[in-house]
Design a protein around this motif. Structure first.
Motif, short mmCIF file in Angstrom:
data_model
loop_
_atom_site.label_atom_id
_atom_site.label_comp_id
_atom_site.label_asym_id
_atom_site.label_seq_id
_atom_site.Cartn_x
_atom_site.Cartn_y
_atom_site.Cartn_z
N UNK A 39 1.11 -0.82 0.03
CA UNK A 39 0.16 0.30 0.38
C UNK A 39 0.69 1.69 0.01
N UNK A 40 0.41 2.22 -1.11
CA UNK A 40 1.16 3.34 -1.29
C UNK A 40 0.38 4.16 -0.48
N UNK A 41 0.43 5.21 0.64
CA UNK A 41 -0.27 6.25 1.79
C UNK A 41 0.31 7.29 0.77
N UNK A 42 -0.81 8.77 0.59
CA UNK A 42 -0.20 10.16 0.60
C UNK A 42 -1.49 11.35 0.50
N UNK A 43 -0.72 12.20 0.12
CA UNK A 43 -2.01 12.98 0.47
C UNK A 43 -2.57 14.14 -0.90
N UNK A 44 -3.15 15.03 -1.17
CA UNK A 44 -3.28 15.43 -1.49
C UNK A 44 -3.79 17.33 -0.94
N UNK A 45 -3.30 18.71 -0.90
CA UNK A 45 -2.17 19.51 -2.03
C UNK A 45 -0.96 18.09 -2.20
N UNK A 46 -0.67 17.55 -2.43
CA UNK A 46 1.03 17.03 -1.76
C UNK A 46 1.55 15.67 -2.32
N UNK A 47 2.19 14.91 -1.65
CA UNK A 47 2.50 13.55 -1.73
C UNK A 47 4.01 13.49 -3.05
N UNK A 48 4.10 14.80 -3.33
CA UNK A 48 5.57 15.02 -3.96
C UNK A 48 6.67 16.47 -4.00
N UNK A 49 7.66 16.65 -4.09
CA UNK A 49 8.20 17.67 -3.93
C UNK A 49 7.59 18.61 -4.35
N UNK A 50 7.22 19.20 -5.62
CA UNK A 50 6.87 20.01 -6.13
C UNK A 50 5.46 20.03 -5.62
N UNK A 51 4.16 19.01 -4.91
CA UNK A 51 2.93 19.34 -4.73
C UNK A 51 2.40 19.15 -3.51
N UNK A 52 4.09 18.96 -2.83
CA UNK A 52 4.60 19.84 -1.08
C UNK A 52 4.47 21.13 -0.78
N UNK A 53 5.08 21.92 -2.04
CA UNK A 53 5.88 23.42 -1.80
C UNK A 53 4.58 24.09 -2.83
N UNK A 54 3.46 22.94 -3.42
CA UNK A 54 2.28 23.96 -4.02
C UNK A 54 1.33 23.91 -2.27
N UNK A 55 2.07 22.65 -2.01
CA UNK A 55 1.11 22.79 -1.04
C UNK A 55 0.64 24.17 0.52
N UNK A 56 2.21 24.12 0.72
CA UNK A 56 2.72 25.37 1.32
C UNK A 56 1.99 26.65 0.83
N UNK A 57 2.15 27.38 -0.53
CA UNK A 57 1.23 27.91 -1.08
C UNK A 57 0.24 28.26 -0.65
N UNK A 58 -0.68 26.72 -1.10
CA UNK A 58 -1.92 26.90 -1.05
C UNK A 58 -2.56 27.10 0.40
N UNK A 59 -2.01 26.47 1.50
CA UNK A 59 -2.17 26.67 2.68
C UNK A 59 -2.15 27.77 3.12
N UNK A 60 -0.81 28.13 3.49
CA UNK A 60 -0.11 29.59 4.02
C UNK A 60 0.97 30.91 3.21
N UNK A 61 -0.45 30.86 1.93
CA UNK A 61 0.07 32.32 1.35
C UNK A 61 -0.84 33.68 1.93
N UNK A 62 0.53 34.02 2.45
CA UNK A 62 -0.04 35.43 3.10
C UNK A 62 -0.25 36.59 2.21
#
Ligand code: TMP
Length: 206
Positions: free
Chosen positions: A33-56
């Motif tokens: 089983x591979x467990x992962x998440x969105x947005x995220x799950x890859x280097x680029x995806x986690x960087x985008x997650x950071x923008x999506x959730x924490x952009x000010x």
């Protein structure tokens, strides 16, 4: 056989503990089983997650938010989800495109047309084999989520936003009963997990 399973719901409905529960059941049944998440799950995806959730600062446009969700998803499919499914593994993902219909389509009121177009572009005809929606009234979610850390950019939205998100998940489950199952997450954890196990058996995942 590989299956793509996703878990959805508003904040505070118990996604994290139930994700772990499902992973354990899959492993006990002998699945890799591979467990992962969105947005995220890859280097680029986690960087985008950071923008999506924490952009000010300047408010993010709803279209920019939508496109970043799908940019992260395209990368996730390419690097993680499709290779794992091709290798015969189970993929268990914390949120996927149903979250985009619920949060951007209904929460942000972008409607479903743009999302359906992006879904076809990015995923072709790939859809999760099973999506479990943990459903609870928004005040139940709010009071559980409120005990955790400071709210992120999306968690700061108001009750009417989350009411639309919840309603959307419920409508999706009604519309696609063959691949989306609603679980009553307002009950005690043990009863929620009994329902989840039942769903996994009914949808022939276990
Ligand atoms: P969580 O996975 O930790 O709950 O947080 C992810 C947040 O991102 C959550 O507020 C839901 C939101 N989200 C969207 O708005 N659209 C999406 O397509 C996805 C995957 C998540």
């Amino acid at each position: 056989m590989s299956k793509f399973i996703t878990l959805e719901g508003i904040e505070g409905v118990g996604k994290t503990s139930n994700l772990q529960f499902i992973e354990n059941l899959l492993q006990e049944a002998g699945h890799s089983c591979v467990v992962t998440r969105e947005p995220g799950g890859t280097e680029l995806g986690e960087a985008l997650r950071n923008i999506l959730l924490h952009h000010q600062g300047e408010a993010m446009s709803a279209d920019a938010e939508l496109l970043m969700m799908f940019a992260a998803r395209a990368e996730h499919l390419d690097k993680v989800i499709l290779p794992a499914l091709k290798a015969g593994k189970m993929v268990l993902c914390d949120r996927f495109t149903e979250a985009t219909y619920a949060y951007q389509g209904c929460g942000r009121q972008l409607g479903e047309e743009k999302i359906a177009q992006l879904e076809t572009w990015v995923q072709g005809d790939l859809r999760p084999n099973l999506t479990i929606v943990l459903d609870a009234p928004i005040d139940v979610g709010r009071s559980r989520a409120g005990r955790r850390s400071a709210p992120d950019r999306i968690e700061k939205e108001k009750d009417d936003f989350f009411q639309r998100v919840r309603d959307c998940y419920r409508q999706l489950a009604q519309r696609y009963p063959h691949r989306i199952a609603l679980v009553d997450a307002s009950l005690p954890l043990e009863q929620v997990q009994t329902q989840i196990k039942r769903v996994l058996l009914d949808y022939e995942i276990l």
